[in-house]
Design an enzyme around this catalytic site. Structure first.
Site, short mmCIF file in Angstrom:
data_model
loop_
_atom_site.label_atom_id
_atom_site.label_comp_id
_atom_site.label_asym_id
_atom_site.label_seq_id
_atom_site.Cartn_x
_atom_site.Cartn_y
_atom_site.Cartn_z
N LYS A 195 0.85 -1.18 0.00
CA LYS A 195 0.00 0.00 0.00
C LYS A 195 0.89 1.23 0.00
CE LYS A 195 -3.59 2.20 2.76
NZ LYS A 195 -4.57 2.01 3.83
N LYS A 248 -2.23 -1.49 -3.99
CA LYS A 248 -3.07 -0.31 -3.85
C LYS A 248 -2.24 0.95 -3.89
CE LYS A 248 -6.01 1.65 -0.39
NZ LYS A 248 -6.37 1.66 0.97
C1 PBG Z 1 -7.45 2.71 5.41
C2 PBG Z 1 -7.88 2.69 4.01
C3 PBG Z 1 -7.74 3.70 3.07
C4 PBG Z 1 -8.30 3.23 1.88
C5 PBG Z 1 -8.77 1.95 2.12
N1 PBG Z 1 -8.48 1.63 3.44
C6 PBG Z 1 -7.28 5.10 3.19
C7 PBG Z 1 -5.96 5.51 3.59
O1 PBG Z 1 -4.99 4.77 3.72
O2 PBG Z 1 -5.92 6.71 3.82
C8 PBG Z 1 -8.35 4.00 0.60
C9 PBG Z 1 -9.23 3.48 -0.44
C10 PBG Z 1 -9.56 4.42 -1.53
O3 PBG Z 1 -8.94 5.48 -1.72
O4 PBG Z 1 -10.49 4.10 -2.26
N2 PBG Z 1 -8.38 2.18 6.27
#
Ligand code: PBG
Length: 326
Positions: A195, A248
Site C-alpha cells: 500500500k 493499492k
Molecule cells: C485505510 C484505508 C484507506 C483506503 C482503504 N483503506 C485510506 C488511507 O490509507 O488513507 C483508501 C481506499 C480508496 O482510496 O479508495 N483504512
C-alpha cells in the site's frame, strides 16, 4: 513480400472474442460500501458521484441491489459517531462495520463480507495506529494488539475475510495468531501489504472522514517511487501467512501488480481506489471520454495480473456484464 498478417484475427467481433486473452467477470468484483453510524443517512460523497454514505437502517436496500446484480462480495468501511485517540470504535463488538456485517449476513448469508482492519476511521487524529506522544509518529508495536482485537471482533461478527490495511510491520503475523487463538483458523487474510502513500486516496478520506489531523502516512505507507520494496512486503506477508495480496492503488501501479504476479502464486487483488474512480467518473460526466474507459481500466488491471478488483464501479460493471456489453 512476406510479412505477418496480424489483422486476420481482428476481422470480426466473434473472431476478436475468440482470441481475447483477458476477461472480466462478476466473480472478479468487490464492492466497497461506506456505512455511517448516524441513522437515516444516504448521502452522496461530494468527491465521488454515485457513491454514498449509508446508514445501517438503509443498508438493506443497497445490499438488495448488490445481490440482485450478482455481485458476490462487499467490503465495508465505517464512519462512527465518535472517535477517540485509541480508535475504540474499530474493535467494539457492536462497532459500525461489525453491525453492518451482521445485517448483511442476516439477509444475504452467502454474500462474502470483507472487513478492513485499520484504526484510521476510528481515531480522532486520523492515523492508522496509536500515536506515540514522544515522536508524534504511530507506535507500531503498541498498535498491533488493537488491530488483533479489531480483526477478532470482525471475525466474531461473521466476516468471511479480514483485510488489514494499517501497514504496521508484523500485522499479518499478529492478526493470524490472534484469529487462530480465537478459533478463526478458517478465516483468510487479504493483506493490504503493498500500500503506497498515495494522493489517490483523497476522496476516500472525505467519504470515510479519515484525513489525518496532523502529518501524513509516509512513515508507514510505501514510497510511490519504490518497486523492490514491494517485493520485500510481499515476501514478509507471505511468510507471515497472508492468503491474498492487495496492491493499492491500482492504475498507477500496474507494474507492481505484474511484479507480484511474476513472483507469487497468491491471488492478487487490485484496489481501484477512490481517486482513480473520481478522475474517471468526472471525465466521463464531463463528456471528455466514453464510459467504455471503465472496462478498459479494469481489463488493464487483470492483464497486469490481478485476479480480483475492489472497485466503486462494481455495480456499473455488473450491469454491463449482465447486458453482455462487457
Ligand atoms: C485505510 C484505508 C484507506 C483506503 C482503504 N483503506 C485510506 C488511507 O490509507 O488513507 C483508501 C481506499 C480508496 O482510496 O479508495 N483504512
Amino acid at each position: 513480400m512476406n510479412f505477418d498478417r496480424h489483422r486476420r484475427l481482428r476481422n470480426s467481433g466473434f473472431m476478436r472474442d475468440m482470441v481475447r486473452e483477458t476477461h472480466l467477470s462478476k466473480d472478479d468484483l468487490i464492492y466497497p460500501i461506506f456505512v455511517v453510524e448516524k441513522p437515516d443517512v444516504k448521502e452522496e460523497v461530494p468527491s465521488m458521484k454515485g457513491v454514498y454514505q449509508i446508514s445501517l437502517n438503509l443498508l438493506k436496500e443497497e445490499l438488495d441491489e448488490v445481490a440482485a446484480l450478482g455481485i458476490k462480495s462487499v467490503i465495508f468501511f465505517g464512519i462512527p459517531n465518535e472517535k477517540d485517540a485509541e480508535g475504540t470504535g474499530a474493535y467494539h463488538d457492536h462497532g459500525i462495520v461489525q453491525e453492518a456485517c451482521r445485517l448483511s449476513k442476516k439477509h444475504y448469508p452467502q454474500l462474502l463480507v470483507i472487513l478492513d482492519t485499520c484504526l484510521c476511521e476510528y481515531t480522532d487524529h486520523g492515523h492508522c495506529g496509536l500515536i506515540d506522544p514522544n515522536t508524534q509518529d504511530v507506535d507500531n508495536d503498541a498498535s498491533l494488539p488493537l488491530l488483533v482485537q479489531t480483526a477478532v471482533s470482525q471475525a466474531k461478527a461473521g466476516a468471511d475475510i479480514i483485510a488489514p490495511s494499517n501497514m504496521m510491520d508484523g500485522f499479518v503475523a499478529h492478526i493470524r495468531q490472534g484469529l487462530d487463538d480465537a478459533g478463526y483458523r478458517h478465516i483468510p487474510i487479504m493483506s493490504y501489504g503493498i500500500k503506497y502513500a498515495s494522493k489517490f486516496y483523497g476522496p476516500f478520506r472525505d467519504a470515510a472522514e479519515s484525513t489525518p489531523s496532523f502529518g501524513d502516512r509516509r512513515t508507514y505507507q510505501m514510497d510511490p517511487a519504490n518497486r523492490l520494496e514491494a517485493m520485500r512486503e510481499l515476501d514478509s506477508d507471505t511468510k507471515e501467512g497472508a492468503d491474498m495480496m492487495i496492491v493499492k492503488p491500482a492504475l498507477s501501479y500496474l507494474d507492481i501488480i505484474r511484479d507480484v504476479r511474476n513472483r507469487s502464486d497468491m491471488p492478487i487483488v487490485a484496489y481501484n481506489v477512490s481517486g482513480e474512480y473520481a478522475m474517471t467518473k468526472t471525465a466521463i460526466d464531463m463528456g471528455l471520454m466514453d464510459e467504455e474507459v471503465i472496462a478498459e481500466q479494469m481489463i488493464s488491471m487483470k492483464r497486469a495480473g490481478a485476479d480480483l478488483i475492489i472497485t466503486y464501479f462494481a455495480k456499473y460493471l455488473a450491469e454491463k456484464i449482465d447486458k453482455g456489453e462487457i
